[in-house]
Design an enzyme around this catalytic site. Structure first.
Site, PDB file in Angstrom:
ATOM      1  N   PHE A  72      45.092  39.795  51.197  1.00 58.75           N
ATOM      2  CA  PHE A  72      44.442  38.548  51.615  1.00 58.75           C
ATOM      3  C   PHE A  72      43.171  38.338  50.813  1.00 58.75           C
ATOM      4  CE2 PHE A  72      41.508  35.914  54.041  1.00 58.75           C
ATOM      5  CZ  PHE A  72      42.301  34.792  54.216  1.00 58.75           C
ATOM      6  N   ASP A  91      38.148  43.331  45.665  1.00 57.84           N
ATOM      7  CA  ASP A  91      37.739  42.409  46.716  1.00 57.84           C
ATOM      8  C   ASP A  91      37.125  43.245  47.840  1.00 57.84           C
ATOM      9  OD1 ASP A  91      37.536  40.799  48.949  1.00 57.84           O
ATOM     10  OD2 ASP A  91      39.449  39.775  48.638  1.00 57.84           O
ATOM     11  N   LYS A 118      31.209  37.895  53.623  1.00 57.58           N
ATOM     12  CA  LYS A 118      31.066  38.340  55.023  1.00 57.58           C
ATOM     13  C   LYS A 118      29.723  38.977  55.410  1.00 57.58           C
ATOM     14  CE  LYS A 118      35.779  38.181  56.444  1.00 57.58           C
ATOM     15  NZ  LYS A 118      36.942  38.281  55.593  1.00 57.58           N
TER      16      LYS A 118
HETATM   17  C1  LIG Z   1      37.610  37.260  54.742  1.00 55.43           C
HETATM   18  C2  LIG Z   1      38.172  37.668  53.457  1.00 55.43           C
HETATM   19  C3  LIG Z   1      38.311  36.765  52.387  1.00 55.43           C
HETATM   20  C4  LIG Z   1      38.000  35.284  52.522  1.00 55.43           C
HETATM   21  O1  LIG Z   1      36.677  35.026  52.830  1.00 55.43           O
HETATM   22  P1  LIG Z   1      36.248  33.534  53.311  1.00 55.43           P
HETATM   23  O2  LIG Z   1      34.754  33.632  53.432  1.00 55.43           O
HETATM   24  O3  LIG Z   1      36.935  33.296  54.612  1.00 55.43           O
HETATM   25  O4  LIG Z   1      36.689  32.587  52.275  1.00 55.43           O
HETATM   26  C5  LIG Z   1      38.781  37.247  51.195  1.00 55.43           C
HETATM   27  N1  LIG Z   1      39.106  38.540  51.034  1.00 55.43           N
HETATM   28  C6  LIG Z   1      38.983  39.436  52.041  1.00 55.43           C
HETATM   29  C7  LIG Z   1      39.334  40.859  51.796  1.00 55.43           C
HETATM   30  C8  LIG Z   1      38.522  39.029  53.288  1.00 55.43           C
HETATM   31  O5  LIG Z   1      38.442  39.919  54.286  1.00 55.43           O
END
Ligand SMILES: *Cc1c(COP(=O)(O)O)cnc(C)c1O
Length: 390
Positions: free
Chosen positions: A128, A216, A245
């Protein structure tokens, strides 16, 4: 829920009006222990006095000037992040998806500079990375992709944690591959940990083939796993890393960090953001990092994370519905054999505990990094009771 909102979320019929530290309060004045932290966002707790002070003071001074002018707080945050990570340069935006878009643009530019006409980025099954068209095409799973099939291409997918599969795509597409994009621990797909040494092997593979290793760390970063960044558990360093985040503790901010060759790909005009790197968000980011340092939270994550996972394992050892308990630091998943209907509601309503369930059958615990021993016990008790009530 009001019909004036688009139908994208399915919120519980509960909402909160106040938060402090690890606790939230609803309209009736009822107190809850927050083991979700706004999905790994409020890492230093709700309404931290130093964050409140930073926001208030900065709001009274200056919110926005745009990147037409240099922004002192942006430079300070970039300096701090590069020091902590060993990366060279930072680009700021406003969300995780945007940070990953930045990483994907770097991969494109990197390929273009090497004369690769149709660059491919290797991504993982069940990944994701966000909801924009670009990051969605790098993500996996019918729930997020259904109806959006005509996405920009340029991705090749392999199973997470599988090195043989990478060798195979290398043989098949070697010439076109420019980067690997991967979460150190897959969060949304149920706290999936790769085998030990996986990141190290990816790092080696990327060096050998001159690919960019792009991590990521939007969920795993900013102390969540017990180091500043999850890659630091394996003694490697990526070429590109994305954050969001926990960096703003609730104030929207994202960051894409790059190192070496990847750090010098952008030139004036090739990327930008109106809000990205504004004084408010960057000052809050600096304050978050200071708090984690001053309160010794990385150590706390290691201690409480180990306590939480071993207490869960002890208490749930004989539970017939528990398939696996896994995690690192304060990112913990409890996989159930059978999904439990309304589990998050039951935990909140009957036990005053906020938890998240992802992929239908995995309880995900992401408490603030500040939790203490007593709160670990409260989480264990709440989870055990909520699971056992069925
Ligand atoms: C939450 C998340 C995203 C997306 O972040 P947004 O601020 O919602 O766009 C991307 N990668 C990972 C691993 C995430 O946990």
């Amino acid at each position: 829920m009001t019909a004036a909102l688009m139908n994208t979320y399915q919120p519980l019929a509960m909402s909160f009006i106040k938060g402090l530290g690890t606790r939230l309060w609803d309209q009736a004045g009822r107190e809850y222990l927050d083991a979700v932290a706004g999905v790994a966002v409020t890492n230093v707790g709700h309404s931290h006095p130093r964050i409140v002070a930073a926001i208030s003071e900065q709001a009274g001074l200056l919110l926005h000037t745009s990147n037409l002018y240099s922004i002192d707080w942006q430079q300070q945050l970039a300096q701090k992040l590069t020091q902590l990570s060993g990366m060279d340069r930072v680009f700021f935006n406003n969300s995780g998806a945007e940070a990953n878009e930045t990483a994907l643009k770097l991969a494109r530019l990197y390929g273009w500079r090497k004369g690769i006409e149709q660059p491919l980025v290797v991504v993982m099954a069940n990944a994701f990375h966000g909801r924009t068209l670009g990051t969605l095409s790098a993500s996996d799973g019918p729930a997020v992709r259904l109806g959006f099939n005509d996405l920009p291409g340029d991705f090749v997918k392999v199973p997470f944690g599988n090195l043989d599969a990478l060798e195979r795509v290398q043989q098949q597409h070697g010439e076109r591959i420019v980067a690997i994009l991967v979460e150190p621990i897959q969060g949304e797909s149920g706290v999936q940990l790769p085998p030990p040494g996986y990141l190290k092997a990816l790092s080696k593979l990327c060096k050998r083939h001159s690919w960019l290793l792009m991590l990521d760390e939007i969920q795993t970063g900013i102390g969540r796993t017990g180091h500043w960044f999850a890659f630091q558990h394996e003694g490697i360093i990526p070429d590109v890393m994305t954050l969001a985040k926990g960096l703003g503790n609730g104030v929207p901010i994202g960051a894409c960090l790059a190192r070496g060759r990847a750090a010098d790909l952008f030139t004036p005009g090739s990327h930008g953001s109106t809000f990205g790197g504004n004084p408010l968000a960057c000052r809050v980011g600096c304050t978050v990092l200071d708090i984690i340092e001053d309160q010794g939270l990385l150590e706390n994550v290691r201690v409480q994370g180990e306590r939480l996972i071993s207490r869960l394992r002890a208490e749930l050892a004989d539970n017939p519905n528990v398939l696996a308990i896994r995690g690192q630091g304060l990112m913990i998943g409890i996989e159930l054999k059978q999904p439990i209907r309304d589990l998050t509601l039951i935990a909140a309503r009957d036990h005053g505990l906020l938890i998240n369930v992802t992929r239908g059958n995995t309880i995900r615990l992401l408490p603030p990094l500040t939790i203490d021993e007593r709160e670990v016990e409260m989480i264990v008790r709440g989870v055990v009771r909520a699971i056992s009530a069925i």
